[in-house]
Design a protein around this motif. Structure first.
Motif, mmCIF file in Angstrom:
data_model
loop_
_atom_site.group_PDB
_atom_site.id
_atom_site.type_symbol
_atom_site.label_atom_id
_atom_site.label_comp_id
_atom_site.label_asym_id
_atom_site.label_seq_id
_atom_site.Cartn_x
_atom_site.Cartn_y
_atom_site.Cartn_z
ATOM 1 N N ARG A 47 0.838 -1.213 0.000
ATOM 2 C CA ARG A 47 0.000 0.000 0.000
ATOM 3 C C ARG A 47 0.868 1.257 0.000
ATOM 4 O O ARG A 47 0.575 2.235 -0.707
ATOM 5 N N LEU A 48 1.932 1.256 0.788
ATOM 6 C CA LEU A 48 2.820 2.417 0.808
ATOM 7 C C LEU A 48 3.523 2.592 -0.532
ATOM 8 O O LEU A 48 3.742 3.719 -0.980
ATOM 9 N N ARG A 49 3.860 1.475 -1.180
ATOM 10 C CA ARG A 49 4.488 1.568 -2.499
ATOM 11 C C ARG A 49 3.510 2.173 -3.502
ATOM 12 O O ARG A 49 3.894 3.036 -4.314
ATOM 13 N N ARG A 50 2.245 1.731 -3.465
ATOM 14 C CA ARG A 50 1.251 2.286 -4.383
ATOM 15 C C ARG A 50 1.039 3.778 -4.150
ATOM 16 O O ARG A 50 0.695 4.509 -5.077
ATOM 17 N N SER A 51 1.236 4.201 -2.907
ATOM 18 C CA SER A 51 1.032 5.616 -2.555
ATOM 19 C C SER A 51 2.301 6.436 -2.740
ATOM 20 O O SER A 51 2.291 7.646 -2.451
ATOM 21 N N GLY A 52 3.380 5.809 -3.194
ATOM 22 C CA GLY A 52 4.637 6.522 -3.413
ATOM 23 C C GLY A 52 5.330 6.943 -2.129
ATOM 24 O O GLY A 52 6.095 7.913 -2.121
ATOM 25 N N ARG A 90 -9.585 0.776 -5.126
ATOM 26 C CA ARG A 90 -9.937 1.451 -6.377
ATOM 27 C C ARG A 90 -11.449 1.673 -6.474
ATOM 28 O O ARG A 90 -11.905 2.717 -6.945
ATOM 29 N N MET A 91 -12.221 0.684 -6.024
ATOM 30 C CA MET A 91 -13.674 0.786 -6.095
ATOM 31 C C MET A 91 -14.230 1.794 -5.096
ATOM 32 O O MET A 91 -15.253 2.427 -5.349
ATOM 33 N N HIS A 92 -13.569 1.924 -3.942
ATOM 34 C CA HIS A 92 -14.061 2.805 -2.872
ATOM 35 C C HIS A 92 -12.918 3.688 -2.362
ATOM 36 O O HIS A 92 -12.496 3.576 -1.208
ATOM 37 N N PRO A 93 -12.399 4.578 -3.201
ATOM 38 C CA PRO A 93 -11.222 5.378 -2.814
ATOM 39 C C PRO A 93 -11.457 6.267 -1.593
ATOM 40 O O PRO A 93 -10.551 6.453 -0.780
ATOM 41 N N ARG A 94 -12.643 6.809 -1.454
ATOM 42 C CA ARG A 94 -12.908 7.699 -0.317
ATOM 43 C C ARG A 94 -12.938 6.938 0.997
ATOM 44 O O ARG A 94 -12.613 7.489 2.049
ATOM 45 N N LYS A 137 -14.788 -8.949 4.358
ATOM 46 C CA LYS A 137 -14.514 -8.116 5.532
ATOM 47 C C LYS A 137 -13.060 -8.256 5.979
ATOM 48 O O LYS A 137 -12.455 -7.280 6.457
ATOM 49 N N VAL A 138 -12.507 -9.454 5.838
ATOM 50 C CA VAL A 138 -11.093 -9.651 6.195
ATOM 51 C C VAL A 138 -10.211 -8.793 5.290
ATOM 52 O O VAL A 138 -9.281 -8.116 5.753
ATOM 53 N N ILE A 139 -10.503 -8.795 4.004
ATOM 54 C CA ILE A 139 -9.746 -7.957 3.067
ATOM 55 C C ILE A 139 -9.942 -6.490 3.399
ATOM 56 O O ILE A 139 -9.004 -5.687 3.342
ATOM 57 N N SER A 140 -11.159 -6.132 3.779
ATOM 58 C CA SER A 140 -11.435 -4.747 4.165
ATOM 59 C C SER A 140 -10.598 -4.334 5.374
ATOM 60 O O SER A 140 -10.105 -3.207 5.446
ATOM 61 N N LEU A 141 -10.416 -5.250 6.342
ATOM 62 C CA LEU A 141 -9.585 -4.958 7.506
ATOM 63 C C LEU A 141 -8.165 -4.602 7.077
ATOM 64 O O LEU A 141 -7.577 -3.629 7.575
ATOM 65 N N PHE A 142 -7.605 -5.370 6.142
ATOM 66 C CA PHE A 142 -6.254 -5.087 5.665
ATOM 67 C C PHE A 142 -6.205 -3.754 4.920
ATOM 68 O O PHE A 142 -5.235 -3.007 5.036
ATOM 69 N N ALA A 143 -7.263 -3.455 4.162
ATOM 70 C CA ALA A 143 -7.311 -2.172 3.452
ATOM 71 C C ALA A 143 -7.378 -0.998 4.433
ATOM 72 O O ALA A 143 -6.786 0.059 4.198
ATOM 73 N N ILE A 144 -8.106 -1.186 5.539
ATOM 74 C CA ILE A 144 -8.166 -0.152 6.581
ATOM 75 C C ILE A 144 -6.782 0.034 7.196
ATOM 76 O O ILE A 144 -6.310 1.167 7.391
ATOM 77 N N ALA A 145 -6.110 -1.080 7.524
ATOM 78 C CA ALA A 145 -4.767 -1.002 8.090
ATOM 79 C C ALA A 145 -3.816 -0.314 7.116
ATOM 80 O O ALA A 145 -2.970 0.496 7.519
#
Length: 234
Positions: A47-52, A90-94, A137-145
């Motif tokens: 995630r940090l790599r994608r965010s530069g 990508r689907m829910h950027p906000r 929801k598990v994937i969502s947890l990782f996206a939140i982290a």
């Protein structure tokens, strides 16, 4: 102490739905906890790599959390988890950007101490998994982290990343470990995304046979019609 938005966790919870995995893999609760910690480190790095925002200093801080010797499970699961998480972002950027600002009452979502990032994650996780657990929801947890990791780095709280990974590991241990074992561990995510081919039942074979015979019959009738038409013209 930070408070969370009551609707945010519901938004996270409703993003994905679950399908039951047909294959179970032998694993233990300690396995899924250790592997989950490593997967969290890998996800945050991605995630940090994608965010530069990934640099050598941050990578060194994350490296110790991503070391699970000879862990085939992590190597096979991490690309799937990262890919699905990226698609979710990508689907829910906000939803997965400026996470701390969404769930904290501190001005601009400021993370004031190391424990604050764990507190925010735990509050959202409790609401996220209070009714049921799904792979979405598990994937969502990782996206939140991952979103919180971006916030930590942008606020120059690099030392909070370790706390964030430990907090995610605690959620896995307290809320997800038994469910993950039931699903066959983290490899169950692979089965969820790529379910194996189901065997055709007897009724299925009968349907295929009848359909094939019907097609053959139609072809034979057509050929007979064409043949008779041709003979009538001779």
């Amino acid at each position: 102490m930070e408070m969370t938005s009551p609707t945010l966790a519901n938004n996270f919870a409703n993003v994905w739905t679950n399908r039951r995995s047909p294959i179970h893999h032998l694993t233990t609760t300690q396995d899924v906890i250790n592997q989950g910690k490593c997967l969290c480190g890998e996800y945050i790095r991605a995630r940090l790599r994608r965010s530069g925002l990934l640099n050598r200093k941050i990578l060194q801080r994350l490296r110790s959390t991503m070391e699970v010797p000879n862990c085939v499970v992590v190597r096979e699961t991490s690309p799937i988890l990262n890919g699905m998480g990226e698609e979710l972002e990508r689907m829910h950027p906000r939803l997965y950007t400026n996470v701390s600002r969404q769930i904290s009452v501190e001005p601009w979502g400021e993370l004031t101490e190391p424990d604050s990032v764990c507190y925010l994650l735990h509050i959202v996780a409790k609401d996220l998994f209070k009714t049921d657990i799904t792979w979405g929801k598990v994937i969502s947890l990782f996206a939140i982290a991952g979103g919180l990791a971006v916030d930590c780095v942008r606020q120059e709280h690099y030392d909070y990343l370790q706390q964030l990974i430990e907090g995610t590991t605690d959620v896995i241990e307290e809320d997800l470990s038994l469910w993950l074992v039931e699903k066959g561990g983290w490899l169950g995510l692979h089965d969820h995304v790529h379910p194996p081919q189901t065997e055709i039942t007897f009724l299925g074979w009968m349907a295929i046979t009848i359909s094939t015979l019907f097609v053959i019959y139609l072809i034979s009738v057509l050929l007979k019609y064409l043949g008779s038409s041709y003979l009538s013209k001779i």
